[in-house]
Design a protein around this motif. Structure first.
Motif, PDB file in Angstrom:
ATOM      1  N   SER A  45      41.656 -24.147 -23.041  1.00 11.64           N
ATOM      2  CA  SER A  45      41.425 -24.614 -24.401  1.00 11.64           C
ATOM      3  C   SER A  45      42.723 -25.091 -25.046  1.00 11.64           C
ATOM      4  CB  SER A  45      40.795 -23.496 -25.224  1.00 11.64           C
ATOM      5  OG  SER A  45      41.620 -22.335 -25.192  1.00 11.64           O
ATOM      6  N   LEU A  46      43.839 -24.445 -24.686  1.00 13.70           N
ATOM      7  CA  LEU A  46      45.147 -24.898 -25.160  1.00 13.70           C
ATOM      8  C   LEU A  46      45.908 -25.506 -23.981  1.00 13.70           C
ATOM      9  CD1 LEU A  46      46.424 -21.939 -27.392  1.00 13.70           C
ATOM     10  CD2 LEU A  46      45.309 -24.056 -28.129  1.00 13.70           C
ATOM     11  N   CYS A  64      51.737 -27.287 -27.603  1.00 10.26           N
ATOM     12  CA  CYS A  64      50.479 -27.667 -26.954  1.00 10.26           C
ATOM     13  C   CYS A  64      50.288 -29.174 -27.085  1.00 10.26           C
ATOM     14  CB  CYS A  64      49.295 -26.954 -27.588  1.00 10.26           C
ATOM     15  SG  CYS A  64      49.437 -25.159 -27.615  1.00 10.26           S
ATOM     16  N   ASN A  67      47.140 -29.530 -29.386  1.00  7.72           N
ATOM     17  CA  ASN A  67      47.016 -28.826 -30.662  1.00  7.72           C
ATOM     18  C   ASN A  67      48.278 -28.815 -31.503  1.00  7.72           C
ATOM     19  OD1 ASN A  67      44.879 -27.104 -28.804  1.00  7.72           O
ATOM     20  ND2 ASN A  67      44.204 -27.361 -30.909  1.00  7.72           N
ATOM     21  N   LYS A  79      45.581 -14.447 -35.375  1.00  9.17           N
ATOM     22  CA  LYS A  79      45.557 -15.822 -34.915  1.00  9.17           C
ATOM     23  C   LYS A  79      46.905 -16.485 -35.199  1.00  9.17           C
ATOM     24  CE  LYS A  79      40.590 -16.587 -35.500  1.00  9.17           C
ATOM     25  NZ  LYS A  79      39.557 -17.422 -36.147  1.00  9.17           N
ATOM     26  N   GLY A 332      45.637 -22.151 -21.132  1.00 11.81           N
ATOM     27  CA  GLY A 332      44.977 -21.712 -22.344  1.00 11.81           C
ATOM     28  C   GLY A 332      45.086 -20.229 -22.626  1.00 11.81           C
ATOM     29  N   GLU A 333      45.814 -19.459 -21.786  1.00 12.74           N
ATOM     30  CA  GLU A 333      45.964 -18.028 -21.987  1.00 12.74           C
ATOM     31  C   GLU A 333      47.424 -17.664 -22.231  1.00 12.74           C
ATOM     32  OE1 GLU A 333      44.343 -15.662 -18.894  1.00 12.74           O
ATOM     33  OE2 GLU A 333      42.378 -16.629 -18.928  1.00 12.74           O
ATOM     34  N   LEU A 349      45.684 -14.119 -29.248  1.00  6.15           N
ATOM     35  CA  LEU A 349      44.526 -14.918 -29.641  1.00  6.15           C
ATOM     36  C   LEU A 349      44.884 -16.397 -29.605  1.00  6.15           C
ATOM     37  CD1 LEU A 349      43.354 -12.799 -32.729  1.00  6.15           C
ATOM     38  CD2 LEU A 349      42.475 -12.716 -30.391  1.00  6.15           C
ATOM     39  N   THR A 350      44.003 -17.202 -29.050  1.00  9.73           N
ATOM     40  CA  THR A 350      44.282 -18.636 -28.943  1.00  9.73           C
ATOM     41  C   THR A 350      43.264 -19.490 -29.694  1.00  9.73           C
ATOM     42  OG1 THR A 350      43.074 -18.682 -26.837  1.00  9.73           O
ATOM     43  CG2 THR A 350      45.478 -18.459 -26.731  1.00  9.73           C
ATOM     44  N   ASP A 351      42.253 -18.868 -30.299  1.00  9.27           N
ATOM     45  CA  ASP A 351      41.298 -19.653 -31.092  1.00  9.27           C
ATOM     46  C   ASP A 351      41.882 -19.874 -32.471  1.00  9.27           C
ATOM     47  OD1 ASP A 351      41.098 -16.870 -31.364  1.00  9.27           O
ATOM     48  OD2 ASP A 351      39.154 -17.031 -32.378  1.00  9.27           O
ATOM     49  N   LEU A 352      41.872 -21.112 -32.911  1.00  4.56           N
ATOM     50  CA  LEU A 352      42.515 -21.476 -34.177  1.00  4.56           C
ATOM     51  C   LEU A 352      41.517 -21.363 -35.338  1.00  4.56           C
ATOM     52  CD1 LEU A 352      44.478 -24.606 -32.917  1.00  4.56           C
ATOM     53  CD2 LEU A 352      45.243 -22.247 -33.075  1.00  4.56           C
TER      54      LEU A 352
END
Length: 352
Positions: A45-46, A64, A67, A79, A332-333, A349-352
């Motif tokens: 995801s990232l 990123c 991102n 986050k 992404g981790e 945490l990687t969700d924005l």
């Protein structure tokens, strides 16, 4: 129908060509590879391109390409903060060693600087270089930013003015993001697309020496904390090892002891870092994170736990300034590990 057959034939030929020319990679889930780890080759995801710790160890910054720049507080679970003043795509980040600035580079020829509280953007350098920037790093005295550029040059820029102090331009191939200052600030090492790394004098900008590695890609190097040793991946036919070399005369002092061929099984070394005390080194391979004893060369451990994905870009590895923590980032981790025991601390945490 004829056109479809021709197109299919061309596709098969192209696939076959890549399959026969690409270096062989054994299945990493054999032997010592942890059974709980799944290998993915797609993007997470990232799309992480670079990481750096703040000098006090309280923040971790992540570049990123999809991102922008993310800023984490390492002591708490929350986050990340997205630095909105940075362009959407970021390729490299670097904290100044004096703790007053954070620099980030976008896909194009722009360097964004933030003040120490990351609340106010300070002068951004645009169009000061002829081409886009691949990577950047502050000098140990925080007075110079070195940039690796798409036009095959290295620029040493004055932080206060953005003006070029030196331009290193004798690379024949496109320079990749292999760009490191020695801890004493006297030397900088750079890398090219094929097999060559070069050492330069920071004060004069003059070339010191070139090292070639049997036409095998060197993706990373690491300086020891005392600046006397460089660690780099070296290759002999199908075997891979980590070699330690004297910076002054480039003589190899010793290599890691890899009795079980872990490095060969786990793929190319993409990143590495010395611990602050210089006693251990951590390597981020395509399919494993490994710790080694610097003095003896012996393998200490493989970092295992909830890490579920490997492969590129990265993984990137870095010790915290006090050596108590290792950060690994890729696919992404982002994970934190105990620098002494290798125990997993937590996943960021990687969700924005």
């Amino acid at each position: 129908m004829k056109n479809v057959l021709i197109s299919t034939l061309i596709t098969i030929i192209v696939i076959f060509a890549f399959a026969t020319t690409a270096p062989a990679q054994e299945d990493p889930q054999l032997d010592e590879f942890p059974s709980n780890v799944k290998v993915h080759t797609g993007n997470g995801s990232l799309r992480i391109r670079d990481i750096d710790y703040s000098p006090d160890g309280k923040h971790l910054v992540v570049a990123c390409s999809n991102n922008g720049v993310l800023l984490y507080k390492t002591q708490i679970v929350e986050k990340p903060v997205l630095l909105k003043d940075h362009p959407e795509s970021a390729w490299s980040v670097s904290f100044s060693p004096d703790g007053t600035m954070l620099a980030s580079a976008g896909r194009f020829n722009t360097i964004t600087l933030f003040n120490k509280d990351i609340k106010r953007q300070i002068p951004t350098y645009k169009d000061i270089l002829k081409s886009g920037i691949r990577s950047l790093e502050f000098s140990p005295d925080s007075e110079i930013i070195a940039t690796s550029n798409f036009d095959r040059t290295i620029s040493l820029l004055d932080v206060q003015t953005g003006k070029a102090l030196h331009t290193l331009n004798i690379h024949r191939e496109l320079i990749r993001p292999l760009l490191k200052f020695s801890p004493d600030g006297k030397t900088i090492v750079t890398g090219t697309l094929n097999d060559t790394i070069q050492l330069w004098d920071v004060t004069t900008g003059k070339h010191i020496r070139t090292h070639e590695n049997n036409r095998i890609l060197i993706k990373c190097v690491a300086f020891s904390p005392n600046s006397k040793t460089i660690a780099l991946p070296t290759y002999d036919k199908r075997n891979q090892t980590i070699s330690f070399r004297n910076v002054d005369n480039w003589q190899a002092t010793h290599s890691v002891i890899d009795k079980h061929d872990i490095l060969r099984k786990m793929g190319f070394v993409n990143s590495m870092a010395f611990s602050p005390d210089g006693k251990t080194i951590v390597t981020g391979c395509a399919f494993a994170i490994l710790q080694w004893n610097v003095d003896t060369g012996e393998h200490i451990r493989m970092l295992t736990g909830p890490l579920k994905r490997y492969s590129g870009p990265g993984p990137f590895v870095l010790y915290s300034p006090d050596g108590t923590t290792i950060v690994t980032a890729g696919m992404g981790e982002i994970h934190l590990w105990d620098g002494k025991t290798g125990a997993h601390i937590r996943q960021l945490l990687t969700d924005l």
